[in-house]
Scaffold this active site. Structure first.
Site, PDB file in Angstrom:
ATOM      1  N   LYS A  22      70.491  77.189  18.687  1.00 22.48           N
ATOM      2  CA  LYS A  22      69.832  75.930  18.559  1.00 22.48           C
ATOM      3  C   LYS A  22      68.411  75.721  19.110  1.00 22.48           C
ATOM      4  O   LYS A  22      67.448  75.579  18.377  1.00 22.48           O
ATOM      5  CB  LYS A  22      70.645  74.627  19.180  1.00 22.48           C
ATOM      6  CG  LYS A  22      69.819  73.408  19.145  1.00 22.48           C
ATOM      7  CD  LYS A  22      70.737  72.473  20.059  1.00 22.48           C
ATOM      8  CE  LYS A  22      69.979  71.295  20.453  1.00 22.48           C
ATOM      9  NZ  LYS A  22      69.206  71.778  21.842  1.00 22.48           N
ATOM     10  N   ASN A  23      68.258  76.282  20.344  1.00 19.19           N
ATOM     11  CA  ASN A  23      66.982  76.205  20.968  1.00 19.19           C
ATOM     12  C   ASN A  23      66.070  77.141  20.780  1.00 19.19           C
ATOM     13  O   ASN A  23      64.770  76.976  20.782  1.00 19.19           O
ATOM     14  CB  ASN A  23      67.193  76.209  22.591  1.00 19.19           C
ATOM     15  CG  ASN A  23      67.842  74.816  22.850  1.00 19.19           C
ATOM     16  OD1 ASN A  23      67.925  73.808  22.043  1.00 19.19           O
ATOM     17  ND2 ASN A  23      68.294  74.606  24.220  1.00 19.19           N
ATOM     18  N   CYS A 117      67.891  63.970  24.425  1.00 20.07           N
ATOM     19  CA  CYS A 117      69.024  63.523  25.268  1.00 20.07           C
ATOM     20  C   CYS A 117      68.131  62.916  26.496  1.00 20.07           C
ATOM     21  O   CYS A 117      67.106  63.448  27.080  1.00 20.07           O
ATOM     22  CB  CYS A 117      69.832  64.904  25.750  1.00 20.07           C
ATOM     23  SG  CYS A 117      70.850  65.363  24.298  1.00 20.07           S
ATOM     24  N   ARG A 122      61.669  62.851  31.380  1.00 15.67           N
ATOM     25  CA  ARG A 122      61.281  64.098  30.719  1.00 15.67           C
ATOM     26  C   ARG A 122      59.701  63.963  30.451  1.00 15.67           C
ATOM     27  O   ARG A 122      59.267  63.869  29.483  1.00 15.67           O
ATOM     28  CB  ARG A 122      61.915  64.196  29.525  1.00 15.67           C
ATOM     29  CG  ARG A 122      63.453  64.296  29.679  1.00 15.67           C
ATOM     30  CD  ARG A 122      64.434  64.463  28.595  1.00 15.67           C
ATOM     31  NE  ARG A 122      64.251  65.978  28.156  1.00 15.67           N
ATOM     32  CZ  ARG A 122      65.170  66.491  27.134  1.00 15.67           C
ATOM     33  NH1 ARG A 122      65.833  65.836  26.631  1.00 15.67           N
ATOM     34  NH2 ARG A 122      64.922  67.897  27.017  1.00 15.67           N
ATOM     35  N   GLN A 126      53.068  69.631  31.881  1.00 17.67           N
ATOM     36  CA  GLN A 126      52.982  70.881  31.833  1.00 17.67           C
ATOM     37  C   GLN A 126      52.219  71.253  30.443  1.00 17.67           C
ATOM     38  O   GLN A 126      51.513  72.300  30.073  1.00 17.67           O
ATOM     39  CB  GLN A 126      53.752  71.586  32.051  1.00 17.67           C
ATOM     40  CG  GLN A 126      54.478  71.459  33.526  1.00 17.67           C
ATOM     41  CD  GLN A 126      53.415  71.789  34.809  1.00 17.67           C
ATOM     42  OE1 GLN A 126      52.700  72.655  34.761  1.00 17.67           O
ATOM     43  NE2 GLN A 126      53.218  70.681  35.480  1.00 17.67           N
ATOM     44  N   ASP A 308      72.455  73.594  30.782  1.00 18.56           N
ATOM     45  CA  ASP A 308      73.149  73.072  29.658  1.00 18.56           C
ATOM     46  C   ASP A 308      74.929  73.513  29.451  1.00 18.56           C
ATOM     47  O   ASP A 308      75.460  73.154  28.516  1.00 18.56           O
ATOM     48  CB  ASP A 308      72.568  73.851  28.133  1.00 18.56           C
ATOM     49  CG  ASP A 308      71.106  73.055  28.045  1.00 18.56           C
ATOM     50  OD1 ASP A 308      70.833  72.095  28.620  1.00 18.56           O
ATOM     51  OD2 ASP A 308      70.387  73.918  27.391  1.00 18.56           O
ATOM     52  N   ARG A 400      74.603  67.636  16.527  1.00 22.01           N
ATOM     53  CA  ARG A 400      72.935  68.035  16.750  1.00 22.01           C
ATOM     54  C   ARG A 400      73.119  69.413  17.222  1.00 22.01           C
ATOM     55  O   ARG A 400      72.002  70.145  16.877  1.00 22.01           O
ATOM     56  CB  ARG A 400      72.306  67.342  18.028  1.00 22.01           C
ATOM     57  CG  ARG A 400      72.171  65.896  17.534  1.00 22.01           C
ATOM     58  CD  ARG A 400      71.071  65.064  18.502  1.00 22.01           C
ATOM     59  NE  ARG A 400      70.170  65.953  19.114  1.00 22.01           N
ATOM     60  CZ  ARG A 400      69.357  65.603  20.039  1.00 22.01           C
ATOM     61  NH1 ARG A 400      69.551  64.682  20.837  1.00 22.01           N
ATOM     62  NH2 ARG A 400      68.295  66.724  20.476  1.00 22.01           N
TER      63      ARG A 400
HETATM   64  N1  EPU Z   1      59.331  69.159  33.013  1.00 24.06           N
HETATM   65  C1  EPU Z   1      58.025  68.922  33.890  1.00 24.06           C
HETATM   66  N2  EPU Z   1      56.982  68.758  33.204  1.00 24.06           N
HETATM   67  C2  EPU Z   1      56.772  69.391  31.907  1.00 24.06           C
HETATM   68  C3  EPU Z   1      58.053  69.865  31.207  1.00 24.06           C
HETATM   69  C4  EPU Z   1      59.307  69.735  31.870  1.00 24.06           C
HETATM   70  O1  EPU Z   1      58.196  68.516  34.974  1.00 24.06           O
HETATM   71  O2  EPU Z   1      55.743  69.025  31.117  1.00 24.06           O
HETATM   72  C5  EPU Z   1      60.532  69.410  34.054  1.00 24.06           C
HETATM   73  C6  EPU Z   1      61.481  68.691  33.496  1.00 24.06           C
HETATM   74  O3  EPU Z   1      61.515  67.281  33.749  1.00 24.06           O
HETATM   75  C7  EPU Z   1      62.830  69.300  34.006  1.00 24.06           C
HETATM   76  C8  EPU Z   1      62.255  70.700  33.963  1.00 24.06           C
HETATM   77  O4  EPU Z   1      60.826  70.894  34.123  1.00 24.06           O
HETATM   78  O5  EPU Z   1      63.276  68.870  35.114  1.00 24.06           O
HETATM   79  C9  EPU Z   1      62.776  71.777  32.881  1.00 24.06           C
HETATM   80  O6  EPU Z   1      62.423  71.089  31.578  1.00 24.06           O
HETATM   81  P1  EPU Z   1      62.287  71.930  30.349  1.00 24.06           P
HETATM   82  O7  EPU Z   1      60.853  71.675  29.744  1.00 24.06           O
HETATM   83  O8  EPU Z   1      62.559  73.549  30.544  1.00 24.06           O
HETATM   84  O9  EPU Z   1      63.330  71.398  29.164  1.00 24.06           O
HETATM   85  P2  EPU Z   1      63.020  71.097  27.723  1.00 24.06           P
HETATM   86  O10 EPU Z   1      62.151  72.151  27.322  1.00 24.06           O
HETATM   87  O11 EPU Z   1      62.683  69.812  27.476  1.00 24.06           O
HETATM   88  C10 EPU Z   1      64.899  72.653  26.893  1.00 24.06           C
HETATM   89  C11 EPU Z   1      66.113  72.853  26.216  1.00 24.06           C
HETATM   90  C12 EPU Z   1      67.339  71.781  26.803  1.00 24.06           C
HETATM   91  C13 EPU Z   1      67.333  72.543  28.135  1.00 24.06           C
HETATM   92  C14 EPU Z   1      66.314  72.743  29.113  1.00 24.06           C
HETATM   93  C15 EPU Z   1      66.436  73.525  30.387  1.00 24.06           C
HETATM   94  C16 EPU Z   1      65.235  72.767  23.918  1.00 24.06           C
HETATM   95  C17 EPU Z   1      65.065  71.981  22.820  1.00 24.06           C
HETATM   96  N3  EPU Z   1      66.108  71.739  24.851  1.00 24.06           N
HETATM   97  O12 EPU Z   1      64.361  71.424  27.259  1.00 24.06           O
HETATM   98  O13 EPU Z   1      68.317  71.925  26.122  1.00 24.06           O
HETATM   99  O14 EPU Z   1      68.414  71.625  29.053  1.00 24.06           O
HETATM  100  O15 EPU Z   1      65.258  73.340  28.157  1.00 24.06           O
HETATM  101  O16 EPU Z   1      67.148  74.735  30.086  1.00 24.06           O
HETATM  102  O17 EPU Z   1      65.101  73.946  24.004  1.00 24.06           O
HETATM  103  C18 EPU Z   1      70.470  71.055  25.125  1.00 24.06           C
HETATM  104  O18 EPU Z   1      70.539  72.114  24.355  1.00 24.06           O
HETATM  105  O19 EPU Z   1      71.389  70.550  25.498  1.00 24.06           O
HETATM  106  C19 EPU Z   1      69.219  70.811  25.945  1.00 24.06           C
HETATM  107  C20 EPU Z   1      68.913  69.637  26.479  1.00 24.06           C
END
Ligand code: EPU
Length: 432
Positions: A22-23, A117, A122, A126, A308, A400
């Site tokens: 998925k990701n 989610c 969130r 960055q 996850d 999803r």
């Molecule tokens: N963060 C920041 N600033 C940013 C972006 C992120 O502070 O600009 C923080 C977040 O708040 C969090 C950490 O960095 O504390 C990690 O966030 P990340 O950006 O890595 O998460 P994401 O890209 O929003 C993806 C996956 C999530 C998974 C996370 C961590 C996708 C679509 N989603 O989310 O997957 O939990 O990486 O591995 O790739 C899931 O599949 O169930 C899911 C939620």
């Protein structure tokens, strides 16, 4: 509305084939927008996040052809706007990859803020810092649209303050056609980052170092169409591993990359589960006698234990002998589902980002709900090991990210059904 009804107490046995990740696919589908030709994407999972992303691309004007249930052909050339107002973008987190992809294609993008989610705040700071470093201006419009534009994107060095999957991917998408060299330091190393880099390179990009914490992207003039197959889903595989271990069964989990599962394998072995790589190196055989013992788990960015998998692992530990400590270091608020587990007899005390899990002999079936995608997977595992019947609401979260979960579990011997229930008859009342 639909719910899952699970009759617990049946061990999982047999073989299961894992679907595409998925990701990875939710990043690769928007990345197609950078191509000047048709892309054929294989091994796509049949999940609602993919359907949503394909609908968004179709709504933008891309030509979509489903070749078979796991292969799609996308021609992005008819897309002629950098604006995505579609309400669907608010339904999923990964819609923010449209910003990086459109910025890479047009040097501008205007996209509705993403949903996804709820694990607390969130932020996308960055992502914004990365776009700005490449020379773009970013403004938030009143109607919750993110507006990004640059005269020209120019490669630069970007140090990520936190390890973030989303921002690493978005900067890769924006930089791939920028002028010169972009270096992302403190980059995320998840398997889907590597898969995206491989896809971009198959289209003619020059991305090196994905899978390490320094990614170097030399901008190219144009990208061409290609055929690409998505990697297997690490988290779907991990979910079946934990489900097998928790029920005390034996399952051959096929179509996986064992390397991606090392942190999960290590923790399950610590709990007393046997895990053996199969002969072709693309599968694992998980066997368990259900006499599980405690362990401590701390979630970390890859190659650490994936956040996850945290809810699923907590369910397993809830019936393991002894006291386990689960620390969540990626998200601020990812223990909401514990209230639901407690309804089933689990003994878990949460303090901020730490859960102390006292193993109990048995969980009891109860009406519960999926608070998010992985929390939903955790509820399924809880239902499989509980005595009696468990009914899970809000299963659209599970749809999803899990391809045919009912079919796959049923083949393994689980008793799980998807049933309709009338609107307004919520099973889980006054909770949370
Ligand atoms: N963060 C920041 N600033 C940013 C972006 C992120 O502070 O600009 C923080 C977040 O708040 C969090 C950490 O960095 O504390 C990690 O966030 P990340 O950006 O890595 O998460 P994401 O890209 O929003 C993806 C996956 C999530 C998974 C996370 C961590 C996708 C679509 N989603 O989310 O997957 O939990 O990486 O591995 O790739 C899931 O599949 O169930 C899911 C939620």
């Amino acid at each position: 509305m639909e719910k899952f009804v699970i009759e617990g107490g049946h061990r999982l046995n047999g073989e299961v084939t894992i679907s595409g990740a998925k990701n990875a696919v939710v990043a690769i589908l928007p990345a197609v927008l950078l191509s000047d030709g048709i892309c054929r994407i294989e091994n796509i999972p049949n999940i609602s996040d993919v359907t949503t992303m394909i609908k968004i691309l179709h709504g933008m004007g891309a030509k979509i052809r489903m070749i078979n249930p796991t292969t799609v052909e996308i021609d992005p050339r008819p897309v002629n706007s950098h604006i995505v107002e579609h309400d669907l973008t608010r339904k999923m987190r990964a819609s923010y990859y449209l910003i990086g992809a459109l910025l890479g294609r047009y040097s501008k993008a205007c996209v509705a803020m993403p949903g996804g989610c709820d694990f607390g705040v969130r932020p996308i700071d960055q992502h914004i810092r990365g776009f700005e470093a490449l020379g773009a201006q970013v403004t938030m419009e009143k109607n919750a649209m993110v507006n990004v534009k640059a005269d020209m994107l120019i490669g630069t060095s970007i140090y990520m303050d936190v390890v973030t999957v989303g921002a690493t991917i978005n900067v890769m998408l924006a930089a791939v056609k920028a002028r010169g060299l972009t270096i992302i330091e403190n980059a995320a190393k998840e398997p889907h980052i590597v898969d995206l880099a491989n896809f971009l390179n198959t289209m003619g990009a020059d991305v090196r170092g994905a899978g390490t914490d320094v990614i170097k992207i030399r901008g190219v003039e144009s990208l061409h169409g290609c055929t690409y197959s998505i990697i297997p889903d690490q988290i779907e595989a991990g979910t079946f591993m934990v489900a097998t271990a928790a029920t005390g069964g034996r399952v051959h989990i096929k179509n996986i990359i064992p390397k991606h599962l090392e942190s999960i394998t290590a923790k399950l072995e610590e709990c007393g589960v046997s895990i053996i790589e199969d002969e072709d190196g693309e599968g694992l055989v998980v066997s368990s006698n259900a006499n599980l013992v405690r362990c401590n788990v701390k979630t970390m960015p890859h190659p650490g234990f994936p956040t996850d998998m945290q809810p699923q692992m907590t369910v397993l530990l809830s019936v393991a002998e002894g006291t386990s400590v689960v620390s969540e270091s990626v998200w601020d608020n990812r223990f909401k589902y514990v209230d639901q587990l407690t309804r089933m007899g689990a003994l878990i005390h949460v303090d901020g980002k730490v859960a102390v899990v006292e193993g109990v002999k048995k969980l009891q079936g109860a009406p519960v709900r999926a608070d998010d995608l992985r929390a939903g997977a955790a509820m399924i595992i809880a239902g499989l090991i509980a005595s009696g019947t468990t009914e899970i609401e809000n299963i659209e979260y599970i749809d999803r990210g899990y391809d045919n979960i009912v079919g796959k579990l049923t083949t393994l011997g689980a008793k799980i059904d998807r049933v309709n229930f009338p609107d307004g008859e919520a099973l889980v009342k006054n909770v949370g």
